[in-house]
Design a protein around this motif. Sequence first.
Motif, PDB file in Angstrom:
ATOM      1  N   VAL A  42       0.883  -1.156   0.000  1.00 40.00           N
ATOM      2  CA  VAL A  42       0.000   0.000   0.000  1.00 40.00           C
ATOM      3  C   VAL A  42       0.926   1.212   0.000  1.00 40.00           C
ATOM      4  CG1 VAL A  42      -1.741   1.300   1.278  1.00 40.00           C
ATOM      5  CG2 VAL A  42      -1.807  -1.211   1.270  1.00 40.00           C
ATOM      6  N   TRP A  43       0.814   2.016  -1.047  1.00 38.92           N
ATOM      7  CA  TRP A  43       1.662   3.195  -1.203  1.00 38.92           C
ATOM      8  C   TRP A  43       0.919   4.413  -0.663  1.00 38.92           C
ATOM      9  CZ3 TRP A  43       6.595   2.715  -2.901  1.00 38.92           C
ATOM     10  CH2 TRP A  43       6.936   1.512  -3.512  1.00 38.92           C
ATOM     11  N   ILE A  44       1.577   5.140   0.249  1.00 40.45           N
ATOM     12  CA  ILE A  44       0.963   6.327   0.846  1.00 40.45           C
ATOM     13  C   ILE A  44       1.773   7.558   0.435  1.00 40.45           C
ATOM     14  CG2 ILE A  44       2.218   6.038   3.023  1.00 40.45           C
ATOM     15  CD1 ILE A  44      -0.359   7.158   4.395  1.00 40.45           C
ATOM     16  N   THR A  45       1.067   8.619   0.069  1.00 41.15           N
ATOM     17  CA  THR A  45       1.738   9.859  -0.302  1.00 41.15           C
ATOM     18  C   THR A  45       2.331  10.478   0.952  1.00 41.15           C
ATOM     19  OG1 THR A  45      -0.029  10.167  -1.911  1.00 41.15           O
ATOM     20  CG2 THR A  45       1.507  11.996  -1.615  1.00 41.15           C
ATOM     21  N   VAL A  56       5.258  21.167  -0.792  1.00 36.54           N
ATOM     22  CA  VAL A  56       3.969  21.773  -1.108  1.00 36.54           C
ATOM     23  C   VAL A  56       2.949  21.114  -0.190  1.00 36.54           C
ATOM     24  CG1 VAL A  56       2.251  22.166  -2.917  1.00 36.54           C
ATOM     25  CG2 VAL A  56       4.687  22.056  -3.523  1.00 36.54           C
ATOM     26  N   PRO A  57       2.216  21.894   0.610  1.00 37.98           N
ATOM     27  CA  PRO A  57       1.265  21.303   1.560  1.00 37.98           C
ATOM     28  C   PRO A  57       0.201  20.456   0.859  1.00 37.98           C
ATOM     29  CG  PRO A  57       1.480  23.682   1.905  1.00 37.98           C
ATOM     30  CD  PRO A  57       2.218  23.349   0.643  1.00 37.98           C
ATOM     31  N   ALA A  58      -0.214  19.391   1.512  1.00 42.64           N
ATOM     32  CA  ALA A  58      -1.225  18.483   0.953  1.00 42.64           C
ATOM     33  C   ALA A  58      -2.537  19.202   0.644  1.00 42.64           C
ATOM     34  CB  ALA A  58      -1.481  17.331   1.925  1.00 42.64           C
ATOM     35  N   PHE A  66      -3.699  14.454  -5.407  1.00 43.23           N
ATOM     36  CA  PHE A  66      -2.685  13.414  -5.559  1.00 43.23           C
ATOM     37  C   PHE A  66      -2.293  12.765  -4.233  1.00 43.23           C
ATOM     38  CE2 PHE A  66      -2.306  16.251  -9.167  1.00 43.23           C
ATOM     39  CZ  PHE A  66      -2.300  15.357 -10.224  1.00 43.23           C
ATOM     40  N   PHE A  67      -2.775  13.304  -3.114  1.00 50.37           N
ATOM     41  CA  PHE A  67      -2.470  12.720  -1.811  1.00 50.37           C
ATOM     42  C   PHE A  67      -3.460  11.610  -1.492  1.00 50.37           C
ATOM     43  CE2 PHE A  67       0.472  16.054  -1.209  1.00 50.37           C
ATOM     44  CZ  PHE A  67       1.283  15.708  -0.133  1.00 50.37           C
ATOM     45  N   ILE A 147       5.599  12.145  -3.864  1.00 55.22           N
ATOM     46  CA  ILE A 147       6.430  11.092  -3.271  1.00 55.22           C
ATOM     47  C   ILE A 147       5.575  10.144  -2.426  1.00 55.22           C
ATOM     48  CG2 ILE A 147       8.418  10.635  -1.783  1.00 55.22           C
ATOM     49  CD1 ILE A 147       9.306  13.577  -2.522  1.00 55.22           C
ATOM     50  N   HIS A 148       5.787   8.846  -2.651  1.00 52.78           N
ATOM     51  CA  HIS A 148       5.051   7.803  -1.927  1.00 52.78           C
ATOM     52  C   HIS A 148       6.038   6.827  -1.298  1.00 52.78           C
ATOM     53  CE1 HIS A 148       2.637   9.177  -5.328  1.00 52.78           C
ATOM     54  NE2 HIS A 148       1.581   8.947  -4.580  1.00 52.78           N
TER      55      HIS A 148
END
Length: 151
Positions: A42-45, A56-58, A66-67, A147-148
Motif C-alpha cells: 500500500v503506497w501512501i503519499t 507543497v502542503p497536501a 494526488f495525496f 512522493i510515496h
Amino acid sequence: MKQIFSLLLAFFILTSNIYAAEKKPSAHAALNPYEQIMVGKVWITTDAVDQKGASVPAEDEKVAAFFGKAEYFPDHAFKMTALDGKPKMHGLWNMTVDGKTRNLTVRDDTGKTRFTRKVENVKVTDGEYTYRIYPNSENESEYIDIIHKPQ
C-alpha cells in the motif's frame, strides 16, 4: 432445405464462438519489473516537492488530489483512497517497460472509463515511488514531484 438450415446454423454457431473468443479477456499480461515493485504494497503519499525543493502542503489545490493511498494489483487493477480511507478512484494501471511512465484508466462502478492519467515516473524502487506532475502543462520548468512510501 434441412441441410441449408443446418449449414447456416453451424456457420452461425462457429462465427459466434470465434467472435466470443476474440472478445473474451485474455490472460493477465505478465508484470514488468517496475510493475512488480508496485504490487503487494500500500503506497501512501508522504510529500509533494516542487522544482525548487520546497514542500507543497497536501491542502494546496495543485497537489490535493494526488495525496492518498494506492494499491496496485497483479491483474493491473488498482484502487486509491484518500488519506482518511474514503474511496477516490479505481480502474486499471500499467507502467511502461522502461519504467518511465505510469498510466491509469479510471473507471466508474459500471466499468465505464471516467478519465485517463499519464504521469512521468521519477523514482520506482521498493522503498519509494515518485512521479512528476506539471500544474501548468505549457511550462515544464515548473513541476511537483509526488512522493510515496510503502506503508
